[in-house]
Scaffold this active site. Sequence first.
Site, PDB file in Angstrom:
ATOM      1  N   GLU A  35      -0.332   4.284   5.012  1.00 47.25           N
ATOM      2  CA  GLU A  35      -1.120   4.216   6.237  1.00 47.25           C
ATOM      3  C   GLU A  35      -1.539   2.751   6.392  1.00 47.25           C
ATOM      4  O   GLU A  35      -2.074   2.168   5.448  1.00 47.25           O
ATOM      5  CB  GLU A  35      -2.378   5.086   6.137  1.00 47.25           C
ATOM      6  N   ARG A 263      -0.788   9.280  -9.878  1.00 45.19           N
ATOM      7  CA  ARG A 263      -1.026   7.903  -9.467  1.00 45.19           C
ATOM      8  C   ARG A 263      -1.350   7.061 -10.685  1.00 45.19           C
ATOM      9  O   ARG A 263      -1.674   7.561 -11.758  1.00 45.19           O
ATOM     10  CB  ARG A 263      -2.152   7.850  -8.446  1.00 45.19           C
ATOM     11  N   LYS A 273      -7.680   2.099  -2.772  1.00 42.35           N
ATOM     12  CA  LYS A 273      -7.872   1.297  -1.576  1.00 42.35           C
ATOM     13  C   LYS A 273      -9.361   1.216  -1.218  1.00 42.35           C
ATOM     14  O   LYS A 273      -9.867   0.172  -0.851  1.00 42.35           O
ATOM     15  CB  LYS A 273      -7.078   1.936  -0.427  1.00 42.35           C
TER      16      LYS A 273
END
Length: 553
Positions: A35, A263, A273
């Site tokens: 994104e 992850r 993020k």
Amino acid sequence: MTTSAERPSDFIRDIVAEDVRTGKYKQIRTRFPPEPNGYLHIGHAKSICLNFGIAREFAGICNIRMDDTNPAKEEAEYVRSIMTDVHWLIDGWADNHLGGAPFFASDYFPKFYEYAVDLVRAGKAYVCDMTPEETDAYRRLGKASGFRDRSIEENLDLFAQMKSGEFPDGARTLRAKIDVNAANVWLRDPVLYRIRHASHHRTGDKWCIYPMYDWAHTLSDYIEGITHSICTLEFEVHRPLYNWILDALELPEPRPHQYEFARLNLTYAVVSKRKLVQLVNEKLVNDWDDPRMLTITGLRRRGVTASALRTFAYNIGITKYPSLTDMALLEHTLRDEFNRIATRRLVVLRPIKVVLTNYPEGKIEELDAINNPEDPNAGTRKIPFGRKLYIDSDDFMETPPPKYFRLRPGGEVRLKYGYIIKCDEVLKDAAGNVIELRCTVDLESKSGGPTAGRKIKGTIHWVSAAHAIDAEGRLYDRLFTVPEPDAAGDFKSFINPNSLEVVNAKCEPALGDANPEKRYQFERLGYFALDPDSTPERQIWNRTVTLREPGQK
RNA sequence: UACCCCGUGGUGUAACGGUAACACAGCGCCCUUUGGAGGCGUUAUUCUUGGUUCGAAUCCAAGCGGGGUAGCCA
């Protein structure tokens, strides 16, 4: 040895290999779907290496797709940075497996809308007038919305009105009609579209309804012919919804399948993020590309190479276990590569002056030095030597501990590529700081000389004072003082106050024409790269990683 | 709480029903004009309990532990 093998092995690649074997798909197609609402970090690098790695190993293609379905958060600037970072990371490795220009989920908005209309026509979606709070509450209770049984005609009409801007933000949603009591909450009639009168970075004001992640992502995969849709573990519970969408629309095969992996977590760091944004916004670091940040741009600026990052991605592997990787593994990967490729140079980070009292005033010698002992083809260079030198203040101690091999009052040390010197006198300023050492040289001890073979425990680096180039050294250390900064409390309270030390370094002249693309080892100190802020007048050197240091220092 | 996923040395991974291996980290020695690199050695592992099987890290069940999800974010 830790080198990048051609074919890593993990459970996802096993599945892909099996699908290739059975001919399930014509060609393997993966995708990397960020994104555009922030900069890419080392965790994204893991994902990029996985998706592009599979593409290159199985003669496939990997698409970059901007998952830009939320106009409130996304910006063109992030699109630019993402493309820069991905290109940098895959360049010369998997760039010929890239699926052309970046794709944008927003380009599919018209198709998403058509599919949504199909879904409504099939009686599998409805317009719901409940507020977000009501929706939440009903979902928790497993209770059906009062709008669930509207007629198809009414739903069609209402959805069209949503699109044409008849309703304010949040007034209505389009919801999938699945199972309000499903054990998996993502199947409790999830929202597919919401109303947002907001300008989108690409579609402007054309739309006021925006698709939710599940709707957009599943259909984007399908539209692009993705075969293996690989995401992180938190989307595991979304997989039934992903499959429901494909089924509900009765989309013909071949269909994409979703697989999830863990992850990346690293000790002494934060890799999310949300947290990286905080560090930037609260000025705890200089910017997204601060070399202490584990953003791809920060790592690049620090001197980390794309190949080292790829090797690291290979070394950590792919599993579903939510592991915590030791930062030491990343550092090892860096050292392992740089040791092989880095050009050696002599640089003094924290200089003390040394005067060689028995060395002739004005005499200059050119000493031979090896550019890279790991690579004979790297050749040699000359280093000037004179009566006045700089050595590192770490390499002298007045009252050293037992195993100290370097210079001490009355002690001897070898100057790399040069002579053995003995410290006769220590000069101090009024405050008691050592400002100069007066030493004598064993004039026969130069490399190749009669006493060159004398066994001297320590060898230190040095720079001729008359020839030294002044430069700024930026010495980075890990950003956090604890292995798990976000384990408990506020991660920002564990920031390492010494994560950056700036020094005025003295460099040997050969560094004058340093190349920003090259990696250097400042002997005995670490691996360094030129910072982009360097000017012809003043170089700035970023320490990428130190040399491995023994237990105590 | 519900649902889902995951448990292999200190850490990250491998072993794909045939008797646990590689890397990092640590420790010791050798070598070294980088206390780097390199060489040699070494410590240490299948969460627990049952079951299936000639044989289980691997298959099954339960328990325990960890993680994820429960936004009109992605």
